[in-house]
Design a protein around this motif. Sequence first.
Motif, mmCIF file in Angstrom:
data_model
loop_
_atom_site.group_PDB
_atom_site.id
_atom_site.type_symbol
_atom_site.label_atom_id
_atom_site.label_comp_id
_atom_site.label_asym_id
_atom_site.label_seq_id
_atom_site.Cartn_x
_atom_site.Cartn_y
_atom_site.Cartn_z
ATOM 1 N N VAL A 12 -22.435 4.881 -34.491
ATOM 2 C CA VAL A 12 -23.736 4.935 -33.733
ATOM 3 C C VAL A 12 -23.557 5.039 -32.253
ATOM 4 N N CYS B 254 -17.882 10.379 -25.036
ATOM 5 C CA CYS B 254 -17.697 9.162 -26.030
ATOM 6 C C CYS B 254 -16.206 8.892 -25.936
ATOM 7 N N HIS C 7 -23.908 11.347 -27.430
ATOM 8 C CA HIS C 7 -23.985 12.770 -27.533
ATOM 9 C C HIS C 7 -25.725 13.112 -27.325
ATOM 10 N N THR C 8 -26.332 12.268 -27.973
ATOM 11 C CA THR C 8 -27.789 12.566 -27.701
ATOM 12 C C THR C 8 -28.427 12.769 -26.145
ATOM 13 N N TRP D 53 -17.056 6.688 -38.367
ATOM 14 C CA TRP D 53 -18.526 6.957 -37.807
ATOM 15 C C TRP D 53 -18.820 5.917 -36.664
ATOM 16 N N ASP E 185 -30.018 9.825 -39.045
ATOM 17 C CA ASP E 185 -29.023 10.775 -38.698
ATOM 18 C C ASP E 185 -27.738 10.445 -39.473
ATOM 19 N N CYS F 77 -21.231 6.578 -30.375
ATOM 20 C CA CYS F 77 -21.053 7.930 -30.133
ATOM 21 C C CYS F 77 -22.142 8.964 -30.375
ATOM 22 N N ARG F 78 -22.873 8.675 -31.220
ATOM 23 C CA ARG F 78 -24.018 9.544 -31.826
ATOM 24 C C ARG F 78 -25.186 9.262 -30.372
ATOM 25 N N ASN F 79 -25.122 8.069 -29.978
ATOM 26 C CA ASN F 79 -26.416 7.876 -29.019
ATOM 27 C C ASN F 79 -25.774 8.559 -27.498
ATOM 28 N N ASP G 141 -18.826 16.298 -33.595
ATOM 29 C CA ASP G 141 -20.144 15.549 -34.078
ATOM 30 C C ASP G 141 -20.342 14.201 -33.418
ATOM 31 N N GLY G 142 -21.581 13.966 -33.014
ATOM 32 C CA GLY G 142 -21.471 12.570 -32.414
ATOM 33 C C GLY G 142 -21.375 11.415 -33.348
ATOM 34 N N ARG G 143 -21.770 11.688 -34.543
ATOM 35 C CA ARG G 143 -21.898 10.860 -35.478
ATOM 36 C C ARG G 143 -20.374 10.406 -36.133
#
Length: 339
Positions: A214, A226, A220-221, A212, A63, A216-218, A121-123
């Motif tokens: 990780v 977040c 959003h997944t 950036w 990602d 926050c990406r998790n 964007d979660g990333r």
Amino acid sequence: MRIEASAAFTSSRPLFPLFIFLFFIPGFHARNLQQCSSSCGDLTNISYPFRLQGDPAGCGDVDFQLSCQNNTAILNFRGGKYYVKGISYDKRTIRVVDVNLAHGTCGLPYKSLSMSEATDDGRFPSLITFWQANFVNCSNTIPELTDSKVPCLNGDTSHIYVNFSNRNLFGYEIPRNCKVISRIPTSSENEMNYPYNETTLKLLATGFDLRWSVECRNCHTFGLSCVYESKNDPRIFRCETMYEEDYKTLLTAAIAYLVSRSLIDKALLVRFILAPLVVFVFLLHKCLTTRKKVGNAEHVGDLQMLPKPIPCSPQGHTRNLPSDSPKQVLIAASIERST
């Protein structure tokens, strides 16, 4: 600062072990993948979570993948292409610049990107600066915006101006016969309309910083929110958890919603399906009953119209039926006596 997820917020106790596993594993990989690094041009230490396209599968996170073109690292982000000017693993930031603006040349961004779109964007959950350049296209010249005109984009019926603000422009702030055609975040720290000159070109060429995460990406997944872990340290994010009171409130609301929907569905079923069906069956029964009565009446009428049977004498001769004439009755009786 609170960053909302694109999907609906859902959480329950059975998912807590999954969250622990979800956030423990990325941290474990981060510690063990620091030795896996790549380089592209001026970026000499591209490491977890970032990776280059073509790196071994164990390097970085897909990602956060970058590509290396003409000895320059490129980030494909929300439909746009951005040169990566630097990555800070301590501050957890990445500085990028639109490929059309990176060399200080006159032009529009490769892809319009507002500040709100950049952080959706979660990333990359937040920007370091909160300013953007708004490119406005007008069908006629706007005298008060002459200094901010973009010369390389102007034509007979098209006049492009650039405006700097800390948000998207409201409708009343845009002159008549004009519309915003492109946006791009910048590193500007004050709201003003710069004259479009070398200073503006350099400002656009510096790009902007994205933070950036990780974690926050998790978040959003799995459709969660977040939030900053601490106001004193904007580098660390975590998933938003649900308190017991909120859980009970949400559960009660969910049950009430399901019950109301069930009652509404039943009412609709009775009104639009069962009621017409009952009326149809009643009318069909009435129609069939009426047809049966009419058929029986016609059958009785046919029987009444059939000729009556002719009686026979004991000797097997056919007995003439009495007629309405007395004379014929007497003649028949005398013949019978003589025989």
